[in-house]
Design a protein around this motif. Sequence first.
Motif, PDB file in Angstrom:
ATOM      1  N   LYS A  70       0.974  -1.022   0.239  1.00  0.00           N
ATOM      2  CA  LYS A  70       0.151   0.313  -0.254  1.00  0.00           C
ATOM      3  C   LYS A  70       1.252   1.215   0.145  1.00  0.00           C
ATOM      4  CE  LYS A  70      -4.494   1.508   1.974  1.00  0.00           C
ATOM      5  NZ  LYS A  70      -5.169   1.339   3.442  1.00  0.00           N
ATOM      6  N   GLN A  71       1.724   1.607   0.547  1.00  0.00           N
ATOM      7  CA  GLN A  71       2.994   2.458   0.582  1.00  0.00           C
ATOM      8  C   GLN A  71       3.265   2.605  -0.709  1.00  0.00           C
ATOM      9  OE1 GLN A  71       5.864   3.009   4.459  1.00  0.00           O
ATOM     10  NE2 GLN A  71       4.948   0.686   4.742  1.00  0.00           N
ATOM     11  N   LYS A  73       4.799   4.021  -4.508  1.00  0.00           N
ATOM     12  CA  LYS A  73       5.018   5.243  -5.199  1.00  0.00           C
ATOM     13  C   LYS A  73       5.784   4.582  -6.218  1.00  0.00           C
ATOM     14  CE  LYS A  73       4.344   9.647  -4.746  1.00  0.00           C
ATOM     15  NZ  LYS A  73       4.332  11.087  -3.785  1.00  0.00           N
ATOM     16  N   GLU A  88      11.481   7.710   3.786  1.00  0.00           N
ATOM     17  CA  GLU A  88      10.064   8.437   3.376  1.00  0.00           C
ATOM     18  C   GLU A  88      11.047   9.738   2.725  1.00  0.00           C
ATOM     19  OE1 GLU A  88       6.727   8.262   3.999  1.00  0.00           O
ATOM     20  OE2 GLU A  88       6.522   6.093   3.730  1.00  0.00           O
ATOM     21  N   LYS A  93       9.950   4.759  -1.971  1.00  0.00           N
ATOM     22  CA  LYS A  93       9.234   4.587  -0.414  1.00  0.00           C
ATOM     23  C   LYS A  93       9.575   3.554  -0.386  1.00  0.00           C
ATOM     24  CE  LYS A  93       6.877   8.641  -0.578  1.00  0.00           C
ATOM     25  NZ  LYS A  93       6.685   9.410   0.442  1.00  0.00           N
ATOM     26  N   GLY A  95       8.104  -0.771   0.064  1.00  0.00           N
ATOM     27  CA  GLY A  95       6.728  -0.541  -0.688  1.00  0.00           C
ATOM     28  C   GLY A  95       7.268  -2.473  -1.804  1.00  0.00           C
ATOM     29  N   GLU A 143      11.870  -0.084   4.956  1.00  0.00           N
ATOM     30  CA  GLU A 143      12.656   1.596   5.649  1.00  0.00           C
ATOM     31  C   GLU A 143      13.887   0.751   5.671  1.00  0.00           C
ATOM     32  OE1 GLU A 143      12.873   5.669   6.624  1.00  0.00           O
ATOM     33  OE2 GLU A 143      10.733   3.717   5.504  1.00  0.00           O
TER      34      GLU A 143
END
Length: 261
Positions: A70-71, A73, A88, A93, A95, A143
């Motif tokens: 969902k994160q 991009k 971020e 990002k 994902g 991350e």
Amino acid sequence: MKNTKLLLTVLIAGSLLTACHTNNVSKDTALPEKNPTVKSDSTPKSEKNSSMKDVTKENSRLEEMNLLAKQSKSTEEIYVTGDVVVGENGDVKPGIYDLEITGGSGNIFGNRKDPFSLFINWVAGAPGTSTDYPSKIRIILFEGDTLDFSNISKIKFNAVPEKVEMSNEAGIGEYVVGRDIKAGTYKLSTNVKLDPEFDNLGWSIDIYNNSTKKKKEQTLNSGNQDVVVKLEDGDIISTSLYNSDPDLPSDNARLIFTEYK
């Protein structure tokens, strides 16, 4: 004599009243059992708790992957001038992506923030380069991960949709059990012609469990074609291929999972 008859009449009447009372109780009143039987779940408590924990772990692993998707991009084309940082405030990002190579050909390395996670290690190249390398790699990024490219000049990250249709085939890269392919036991095959002259060339498969930090390694090549794997929800499957089939581009190569009982 009269007194004797009177006493006898009283005794008979008392007996009749007692009998009537007993009959009424037996018909209309449920008497409690002396030793009532209590029904219980036959499953031991320890087994129930263990089963619930396993289901929760499986669900949490899969939910983590779905939230990660969902994160995602997509990016524009990126010139590679150094390490690509995931975050971020980084270059891309966290994902799930189809990493597209648009310039150059070479190695994809990287470092995971979690040192127990899967390795980042593929070869890839832009379409039209002299060597047949895959131009797209499915990759899961967390991350704090970093990517290091060698002789690759331009790249692009294409976000994989939050919801995808499950398949029994996988290309080169990383795939999630319960999301890309359903859990189960499978026999492996491929649409790649495996060259018997090079019995160690073909597919390499790593199956990683993020909760237990355990990894299972397997190969599928001309020297090892009778292979079965077991997949659980939330597992990550990482695939790589040394393609010796001159008639099949690596972008079209597929690892095939056939249910095995």
